[in-house]
Every structure is written in structure tokens, then in C-alpha cells.
Design an enzyme around this catalytic site. Sequence first.
Site, PDB file in Angstrom:
ATOM      1  N   ASP A 152     -18.290  11.952  31.992  1.00 56.48           N
ATOM      2  CA  ASP A 152     -17.565  12.589  33.088  1.00 56.48           C
ATOM      3  C   ASP A 152     -16.059  12.400  32.941  1.00 56.48           C
ATOM      4  O   ASP A 152     -15.577  11.283  32.769  1.00 56.48           O
ATOM      5  CB  ASP A 152     -18.023  12.018  34.431  1.00 56.48           C
ATOM      6  CG  ASP A 152     -19.464  12.389  34.760  1.00 56.48           C
ATOM      7  OD1 ASP A 152     -19.862  13.522  34.458  1.00 56.48           O
ATOM      8  OD2 ASP A 152     -20.184  11.535  35.296  1.00 56.48           O
ATOM      9  N   ARG A 177     -23.150   7.282  46.308  1.00 62.49           N
ATOM     10  CA  ARG A 177     -22.928   8.697  45.993  1.00 62.49           C
ATOM     11  C   ARG A 177     -24.246   9.453  45.827  1.00 62.49           C
ATOM     12  O   ARG A 177     -24.384  10.580  46.291  1.00 62.49           O
ATOM     13  CB  ARG A 177     -22.055   8.818  44.742  1.00 62.49           C
ATOM     14  CG  ARG A 177     -20.595   8.461  44.991  1.00 62.49           C
ATOM     15  CD  ARG A 177     -19.774   8.521  43.717  1.00 62.49           C
ATOM     16  NE  ARG A 177     -20.136   7.452  42.800  1.00 62.49           N
ATOM     17  CZ  ARG A 177     -19.742   7.391  41.534  1.00 62.49           C
ATOM     18  NH1 ARG A 177     -18.997   8.368  41.028  1.00 62.49           N
ATOM     19  NH2 ARG A 177     -20.083   6.372  40.764  1.00 62.49           N
ATOM     20  N   SER A 200     -22.927   7.260  29.724  1.00 66.25           N
ATOM     21  CA  SER A 200     -22.514   7.861  30.988  1.00 66.25           C
ATOM     22  C   SER A 200     -23.069   7.112  32.190  1.00 66.25           C
ATOM     23  O   SER A 200     -24.274   6.853  32.256  1.00 66.25           O
ATOM     24  CB  SER A 200     -22.979   9.326  31.053  1.00 66.25           C
ATOM     25  OG  SER A 200     -22.650   9.889  32.311  1.00 66.25           O
ATOM     26  N   GLY A 201     -22.202   6.805  33.118  1.00 68.60           N
ATOM     27  CA  GLY A 201     -22.639   6.267  34.400  1.00 68.60           C
ATOM     28  C   GLY A 201     -23.210   7.374  35.277  1.00 68.60           C
ATOM     29  O   GLY A 201     -23.635   7.133  36.402  1.00 68.60           O
ATOM     30  N   LYS A 220     -22.083  -0.466  29.921  1.00 65.70           N
ATOM     31  CA  LYS A 220     -21.626   0.152  28.679  1.00 65.70           C
ATOM     32  C   LYS A 220     -21.315  -0.901  27.618  1.00 65.70           C
ATOM     33  O   LYS A 220     -21.640  -0.724  26.444  1.00 65.70           O
ATOM     34  CB  LYS A 220     -20.414   1.048  28.947  1.00 65.70           C
ATOM     35  CG  LYS A 220     -20.741   2.260  29.811  1.00 65.70           C
ATOM     36  CD  LYS A 220     -19.554   3.179  29.985  1.00 65.70           C
ATOM     37  CE  LYS A 220     -19.913   4.380  30.846  1.00 65.70           C
ATOM     38  NZ  LYS A 220     -18.816   5.358  30.964  1.00 65.70           N
ATOM     39  N   ASP A 246     -12.149   7.021  30.466  1.00 72.02           N
ATOM     40  CA  ASP A 246     -11.066   7.282  31.422  1.00 72.02           C
ATOM     41  C   ASP A 246     -11.054   6.350  32.633  1.00 72.02           C
ATOM     42  O   ASP A 246     -10.073   6.337  33.379  1.00 72.02           O
ATOM     43  CB  ASP A 246     -11.148   8.727  31.921  1.00 72.02           C
ATOM     44  CG  ASP A 246     -12.292   8.944  32.896  1.00 72.02           C
ATOM     45  OD1 ASP A 246     -12.041   9.454  34.004  1.00 72.02           O
ATOM     46  OD2 ASP A 246     -13.427   8.585  32.576  1.00 72.02           O
ATOM     47  N   ASP A 301     -15.477   1.879  31.961  1.00 67.35           N
ATOM     48  CA  ASP A 301     -15.374   1.919  30.501  1.00 67.35           C
ATOM     49  C   ASP A 301     -14.755   0.640  29.938  1.00 67.35           C
ATOM     50  O   ASP A 301     -14.732   0.440  28.715  1.00 67.35           O
ATOM     51  CB  ASP A 301     -14.543   3.127  30.058  1.00 67.35           C
ATOM     52  CG  ASP A 301     -15.177   4.451  30.447  1.00 67.35           C
ATOM     53  OD1 ASP A 301     -16.401   4.594  30.257  1.00 67.35           O
ATOM     54  OD2 ASP A 301     -14.462   5.337  30.958  1.00 67.35           O
TER      55      ASP A 301
END
Length: 207
Positions: free
Chosen positions: A10, A53, A96-97, A141, A164, A168
Site C-alpha cells: 500500500d 479499520r 503487506s499489512g 515484516k 513508506d 516497515d
Amino acid sequence: MIKLCVFDFDSTLMDGETITILSSAMGKDKEVGEITARAMAGELDFYESLVRRVRLIEGLELSRALEITSNLPFIAGAKEIIAYLKSKNIKTVVFSGGFHIATDSAQKKLGFDLNFANELHHKNGILTGNVGGEMMFGDSKGKMLLRLKDFMGLSSDEVACVGDGANDLSMFKEAGTGIAFCANKILKEAATHIIDIKDLNEIKKII
């Protein structure tokens, strides 16, 4: 020489946040976006933010979620940088989270070798608001990259990471080359290289 390059998904390969795009179908994109921004800035625990979320997209039809995630926009240069790295015999992996329904579709289009993400639970074709998987926590990760390095027999100097946000950070600690791509301040401080141009072809100048 780099032998493995790990990408966040993302806002790194994909232009946006999958959970925010999904939540727009429920009219919850503003609320989800605010939580995401806090999590990526390191102001909110990643696991807590993920659970909060995903609860907001409870009730979304799985078919609609699959339709949305099969049509996500990619960052400029996404397909080109994967092809470039593979031409140099560098393995390309996505951490990816976010969710497999997005990364699995992207793998078919972009051609990266492997991806690790989370699963959106569903029942009778409807999202339940629950989530589980491989990338649930802020340090997921880094732990997964450590396993990959052991499996592939790689040193940190043979690994590059591109990301980003705050989740990360843990994988940057396991890589000799950490590329902060249009990133938050917290990740830039941990990076060996910073790219502020929204074009993944810029990575060719580094690797």
C-alpha cells in the site's frame, strides 16, 4: 550484490491504501483514512489500527471487495521495476499489512515472486469485520524477513527493502539497503536511501 528486494504494498507498489479504498464502498473512508495515517506515522499500534479499520468494513460483500481489489491503481513504474529487478536475478517479494485479495491480484499483474499479507474473514459471502494472517503486527515484516534470509542463506547486505510507513521499520532493520519511498519522517530516519519522486523507476539508480 542485492539478491532479494522486499516491497511494501500500500502506497509503495499500489497508489493508495487498500483498506481506505474498500471502506469507501461503505462510506467509511474518512474514518479509516485517519486511523491509517496515525498508524503509518507510528502514533498508533499497527495491530490495534488494523483491527479497528477492518471492523469498519464489516458487511461489505466479498464479491464487491474482490472487484475493488482487482482494479487497484499502481504507482508509476511498478511493473517496470519488478521486471528490472528480475532481469538482474533479484527475487522480489511483497510484505503487506493489507490483504491477500489485493496482493494476490497484484502478483498476477506485476509479476513479483511471492507475497505475504492478511486474510479478510468472510461468511456467506459477507465480510465479518475480522482479520488474521501473516502481517498482523508492527514487527511482522522484520520477523518474516529474518526467516526469508535464513531460508535463502542471505546476509543483510544482500537484501533491499522499499516502504513508506512505520510498520516497515522492522524490515529495514534486517536489510542493508532501506529505501524510503515517498515515506513518513519516521521511516526516512531509518533509511539508507530516500526517494521523494513518485516513480518506482528511481530505484534503478540505487540497485
